[in-house]
Design a protein around this motif. Structure first.
Motif, PDB file in Angstrom:
ATOM      1  N   GLU A  31       1.078  -1.242  -0.181  1.00  0.00           N
ATOM      2  CA  GLU A  31       0.093   0.005  -0.047  1.00  0.00           C
ATOM      3  C   GLU A  31       0.847   1.033   0.043  1.00  0.00           C
ATOM      4  N   ALA A  32       1.180   1.886  -1.091  1.00  0.00           N
ATOM      5  CA  ALA A  32       2.124   2.846  -1.525  1.00  0.00           C
ATOM      6  C   ALA A  32       1.341   4.263  -1.445  1.00  0.00           C
ATOM      7  N   GLY A  33       1.588   5.095  -0.261  1.00  0.00           N
ATOM      8  CA  GLY A  33       0.997   6.477  -0.325  1.00  0.00           C
ATOM      9  C   GLY A  33      -0.630   6.397  -0.024  1.00  0.00           C
ATOM     10  N   PRO A  34      -1.340   7.461  -0.143  1.00  0.00           N
ATOM     11  CA  PRO A  34      -0.559   8.906  -0.680  1.00  0.00           C
ATOM     12  C   PRO A  34       0.108   9.541   0.504  1.00  0.00           C
ATOM     13  N   CYS A  35       1.205  10.022  -0.195  1.00  0.00           N
ATOM     14  CA  CYS A  35       2.027  10.617   0.979  1.00  0.00           C
ATOM     15  C   CYS A  35       1.778  12.307   0.941  1.00  0.00           C
ATOM     16  N   VAL A  36       1.969  12.818   2.031  1.00  0.00           N
ATOM     17  CA  VAL A  36       1.932  14.132   2.159  1.00  0.00           C
ATOM     18  C   VAL A  36       3.358  14.898   1.844  1.00  0.00           C
ATOM     19  N   VAL A  37       3.450  16.065   1.469  1.00  0.00           N
ATOM     20  CA  VAL A  37       4.731  16.853   1.093  1.00  0.00           C
ATOM     21  C   VAL A  37       4.808  17.566   2.400  1.00  0.00           C
ATOM     22  N   THR A  38       5.653  17.444   3.263  1.00  0.00           N
ATOM     23  CA  THR A  38       5.881  18.189   4.539  1.00  0.00           C
ATOM     24  C   THR A  38       6.944  19.055   4.383  1.00  0.00           C
ATOM     25  N   GLN A  39       7.655  19.003   3.237  1.00  0.00           N
ATOM     26  CA  GLN A  39       8.805  20.343   3.294  1.00  0.00           C
ATOM     27  C   GLN A  39       9.433  20.010   1.934  1.00  0.00           C
ATOM     28  N   VAL A  40       9.874  21.161   1.166  1.00  0.00           N
ATOM     29  CA  VAL A  40      10.175  21.305  -0.220  1.00  0.00           C
ATOM     30  C   VAL A  40      11.716  22.014  -0.099  1.00  0.00           C
ATOM     31  N   LYS A  41      12.642  21.378  -0.269  1.00  0.00           N
ATOM     32  CA  LYS A  41      13.857  21.770  -0.701  1.00  0.00           C
ATOM     33  C   LYS A  41      14.510  22.388  -1.718  1.00  0.00           C
ATOM     34  N   THR A  42      15.047  23.511  -2.001  1.00  0.00           N
ATOM     35  CA  THR A  42      15.385  23.918  -3.371  1.00  0.00           C
ATOM     36  C   THR A  42      16.884  24.403  -3.396  1.00  0.00           C
ATOM     37  N   ASP A  43      17.590  24.736  -4.518  1.00  0.00           N
ATOM     38  CA  ASP A  43      18.909  24.969  -4.647  1.00  0.00           C
ATOM     39  C   ASP A  43      18.955  26.530  -3.863  1.00  0.00           C
ATOM     40  N   ASP A  44      18.020  27.364  -3.972  1.00  0.00           N
ATOM     41  CA  ASP A  44      18.326  28.697  -3.411  1.00  0.00           C
ATOM     42  C   ASP A  44      18.389  28.431  -2.004  1.00  0.00           C
ATOM     43  N   THR A  45      17.558  27.742  -1.222  1.00  0.00           N
ATOM     44  CA  THR A  45      17.461  27.600   0.163  1.00  0.00           C
ATOM     45  C   THR A  45      18.198  26.538   0.683  1.00  0.00           C
ATOM     46  N   ASP A  46      18.515  25.553   0.179  1.00  0.00           N
ATOM     47  CA  ASP A  46      19.273  24.569   0.550  1.00  0.00           C
ATOM     48  C   ASP A  46      20.486  23.622  -0.070  1.00  0.00           C
ATOM     49  N   GLN A  47      20.691  24.447  -1.291  1.00  0.00           N
ATOM     50  CA  GLN A  47      21.782  24.083  -2.321  1.00  0.00           C
ATOM     51  C   GLN A  47      21.410  22.789  -2.992  1.00  0.00           C
ATOM     52  N   TYR A  48      20.388  22.160  -2.807  1.00  0.00           N
ATOM     53  CA  TYR A  48      19.892  20.886  -3.353  1.00  0.00           C
ATOM     54  C   TYR A  48      18.244  20.792  -3.476  1.00  0.00           C
ATOM     55  N   ASN A  49      17.963  19.977  -4.481  1.00  0.00           N
ATOM     56  CA  ASN A  49      16.369  19.934  -4.515  1.00  0.00           C
ATOM     57  C   ASN A  49      16.077  18.644  -3.923  1.00  0.00           C
ATOM     58  N   SER A  50      15.092  18.625  -3.268  1.00  0.00           N
ATOM     59  CA  SER A  50      14.273  17.279  -2.498  1.00  0.00           C
ATOM     60  C   SER A  50      12.741  17.468  -2.266  1.00  0.00           C
TER      61      SER A  50
END
Length: 206
Positions: A28-47
């Protein structure tokens, strides 16, 4: 790395196009909630940080409750970060299994293997034991044998394979194939076995 968090439901089998009976694991895969968004501008990588599985608020710290409430959801039991996902999601949105995987994909499964308790060297490390039991060997079939030298080095080296607790560790199985995806029920069928018991948390990723 595209991935999703899920729960192992159990094992079954289906027939493929050639009429062969193929063993598979239902997740049973997901649904998963996005609890944090990381970008190059804020964290130097995307995730994307995904959360799965409800948890009581009294069992969570205030910091985590605030972290999840910022995403508009309640406390979750499992949180995993996936780097460089090919999805564009905002905070609080959900990720479903059909957005991540399609039939025929090669994936890896990460889970916690079943604990086997305290085991001897034969079961834990595949020791052979003494096969020639007729020549004065009456109680050495599953014994570990010698574990070290005499006055030098006068100790047992670290890493010596001995009896001890077996299982209950993080295990990754690679090159598994997705057989079926049922997005309306959040289910995915993966060919072969996946580590862990029924109800155990599983991480699936490409």
């Amino acid at each position: 790395m595209n991935g999703i968090i899920g729960k192992k439901v159990g094992m079954t089998s289906i027939f493929d196009d050639a009429g062969r009976n193929v063993a598979c694991t239902v997740v049973e895969a997901g649904p998963c909630v996005v609890t944090q968004v990381k970008t190059d501008d804020t964290d130097q990588y995307n995730s994307l940080q995904l959360a799965y599985g409800d948890k009581k608020e009294k069992s969570s710290t205030k910091q985590l409750v605030g972290h999840f409430s910022a995403a508009g959801t309640g406390p979750k039991s499992d949180v995993v970060e996936f780097r460089d996902m090919n999805l564009t999601k905002a905070l609080g949105e959900t990720v479903t299994v059909d957005e991540v995987f399609t039939e025929g994909d090669k994936i890896a499964a990460v889970g916690t293997s079943k604990g086997k308790g305290f085991q001897g060297v034969v079961k834990r490390h595949n020791f052979r034991g003494v096969n020639d039991a007729t020549h004065g060997q009456h109680n050495r079939q599953r014994a570990p044998g010698s574990i070290g030298a005499a006055s030098y080095p006068a100790r047992v080296f670290k890493g010596m394979r001995m009896a001890g607790r077996d299982g209950g560790g993080r295990v990754t199985v690679k090159n598994l194939r997705v057989l079926k995806v049922f997005p309306e029920r959040n289910l995915i069928l993966v060919k072969g076995a996946i580590p862990g018991p029924k109800g155990g948390t599983v991480i699936l990723h490409k």
